[in-house]
Design an enzyme around this catalytic site. Structure first.
Site, PDB file in Angstrom:
ATOM      1  CG  ASN A  11      -1.779   1.373   1.524  1.00 36.12           C
ATOM      2  OD1 ASN A  11      -1.937   1.939   0.557  1.00 36.12           O
ATOM      3  ND2 ASN A  11      -2.448   1.277   2.655  1.00 36.12           N
ATOM      4  CD1 TRP A  12       3.614   1.063  -2.929  1.00 39.03           C
ATOM      5  CD2 TRP A  12       3.382   1.933  -4.791  1.00 39.03           C
ATOM      6  NE1 TRP A  12       4.203   0.259  -3.809  1.00 39.03           N
ATOM      7  CE2 TRP A  12       4.014   0.911  -4.884  1.00 39.03           C
ATOM      8  CE3 TRP A  12       3.224   2.778  -5.883  1.00 39.03           C
ATOM      9  CZ2 TRP A  12       4.573   0.500  -6.283  1.00 39.03           C
ATOM     10  CZ3 TRP A  12       3.704   2.569  -7.115  1.00 39.03           C
ATOM     11  CH2 TRP A  12       4.276   1.294  -7.437  1.00 39.03           C
ATOM     12  CE  LYS A  13      -0.406   3.016   4.741  1.00 34.53           C
ATOM     13  NZ  LYS A  13      -0.249   3.183   6.179  1.00 34.53           N
TER      14      LYS A  13
ATOM     15  CD  GLU B  72      -3.605  -2.738   7.234  1.00 35.86           C
ATOM     16  OE1 GLU B  72      -2.504  -2.781   6.947  1.00 35.86           O
ATOM     17  OE2 GLU B  72      -4.298  -1.709   7.034  1.00 35.86           O
TER      18      GLU B  72
ATOM     19  N   GLY C 193       2.734  -1.478   4.329  1.00 39.45           N
ATOM     20  CA  GLY C 193       2.800   0.163   4.018  1.00 39.45           C
ATOM     21  C   GLY C 193       4.266   0.601   3.609  1.00 39.45           C
ATOM     22  N   GLY C 194       4.837   1.385   4.608  1.00 40.49           N
ATOM     23  CA  GLY C 194       5.906   1.901   4.462  1.00 40.49           C
ATOM     24  C   GLY C 194       7.110   0.985   3.961  1.00 40.49           C
TER      25      GLY C 194
HETATM   26  P1  PGA Z   1       2.574   0.276   7.423  1.00 38.88           P
HETATM   27  O1  PGA Z   1       1.335   0.330   6.852  1.00 38.88           O
HETATM   28  O2  PGA Z   1       3.275  -0.803   7.196  1.00 38.88           O
HETATM   29  O3  PGA Z   1       3.504   1.513   7.229  1.00 38.88           O
HETATM   30  O4  PGA Z   1       2.430   0.150   9.106  1.00 38.88           O
HETATM   31  C1  PGA Z   1       0.347  -0.616   6.660  1.00 38.88           C
HETATM   32  C2  PGA Z   1      -0.921  -0.416   6.087  1.00 38.88           C
HETATM   33  O5  PGA Z   1      -1.252   0.710   6.366  1.00 38.88           O
HETATM   34  O6  PGA Z   1      -1.528  -0.752   5.479  1.00 38.88           O
END
Ligand code: PGA
Length: 249
Positions: free
Chosen positions: A10-12, A166, A232-233
């Site tokens: 998830n690149w957000k 999550e 995410g990150g």
């Molecule tokens: P994160 O994000 O790996 O940066 O904690 C996960 C997500 O929000 O899907």
């Protein structure tokens, strides 16, 4: 039941035309994996990424959709538009959407319904806040979030969906749930779904998300009810993301 693992990035709200080219070309160097590898860029880059991943096994996801089908909804993106860019999955109910943009269980459920109508596969995100965990509300929260969707689209629809557990306290904080903590909740989620349909509960893939890193992912993937990860990150770094994919086997 053997469930294929999914590793989704998830690149957000990150990336640029340039950075995305180098991230995707890094990912394309990866050897084929037994897991399904999914990436979720921001809307403006879907077309670009769709072209870049063409003929590879990388699968595209979007980060959101409107629950409406079309019309006067300024700033929204419809499920049918995503079909034009080969999008298979859509993240729905992500905690950032729930907490920052006020998406209620009912809104999330209606987005799931619209996604399914347009043959997108919802990745339904659920999870508790730190406060809720500390007051032993973890399962009650997950069950409430799932029940809103079951009530609207029915349990059988979960065969065409993925669930991502999550915990909000683990997202972007560096504080990942331990493999055992994740397994405990995943098992309970499956048991909750089994109350409505045993066979659906066995088929549905349940991903873990929240500060997943290469160093912690193999322990997670060994858990019997952890069917992959929503990252995410760490998905913004091709090497790190590939290491997580390798850990999934
Ligand atoms: P994160 O994000 O790996 O940066 O904690 C996960 C997500 O929000 O899907």
């Amino acid at each position: 039941m053997i469930r294929q693992k999914i590793v989704a990035g998830n690149w957000k709200m990150n990336g640029s035309k340039e950075s995305i080219v180098s991230l995707v070309s890094g990912l394309l160097k990866m050897k084929d994996s037994n897991s399904e590898v999914v990436i979720a860029p921001s809307f403006p880059y879907l077309s670009q990424v769709c072209d870049l991943v063409d003929a590879s096994s990388l699968v595209l996801a979007a980060q959101n959709i409107s629950h409406e089908v079309k019309g006067a909804y300024t700033g929204e993106v419809s499920a049918s538009m995503l079909g034009d860019f080969g999008v298979k999955y859509v993240l729905l109910g992500h905690s950032e959407r729930r907490s920052i943009y006020g998406e209620t269980d009912a809104i999330v459920a209606s987005k799931v319904k619209t996604a399914l109508e347009f043959r997108l596969t919802p990745m339904l995100c659920i999870g508790e806040t730190l406060e809720e965990r500390q007051s032993n509300q973890t399962l009650a929260v997950c069950e409430r979030q799932l029940q809103a969707v079951i009530a609207l689209v029915g349990i059988e629809s979960f065969e065409k969906m993925v669930v991502a557990y999550e915990p909000v306290w683990a997202i972007g904080t560096g504080l990942s749930a331990s493999a055992e903590q994740a397994q405990e909740v995943h098992e309970s989620i499956r048991a909750f779904l089994a109350k409505s349909s045993e066979s659906v509960s066995q088929k549905v893939q349940i991903l873990y998300g929240g500060s997943v890193k290469a160093s912690t992912s193999s322990a997670l993937f060994q858990m019997p009810d952890v069917d992959g990860a929503l990252v995410g990150g760490a998905s913004l770094d091709a090497e790190e993301f590939i290491a997580i994919i390798k850990a999934a086997g």
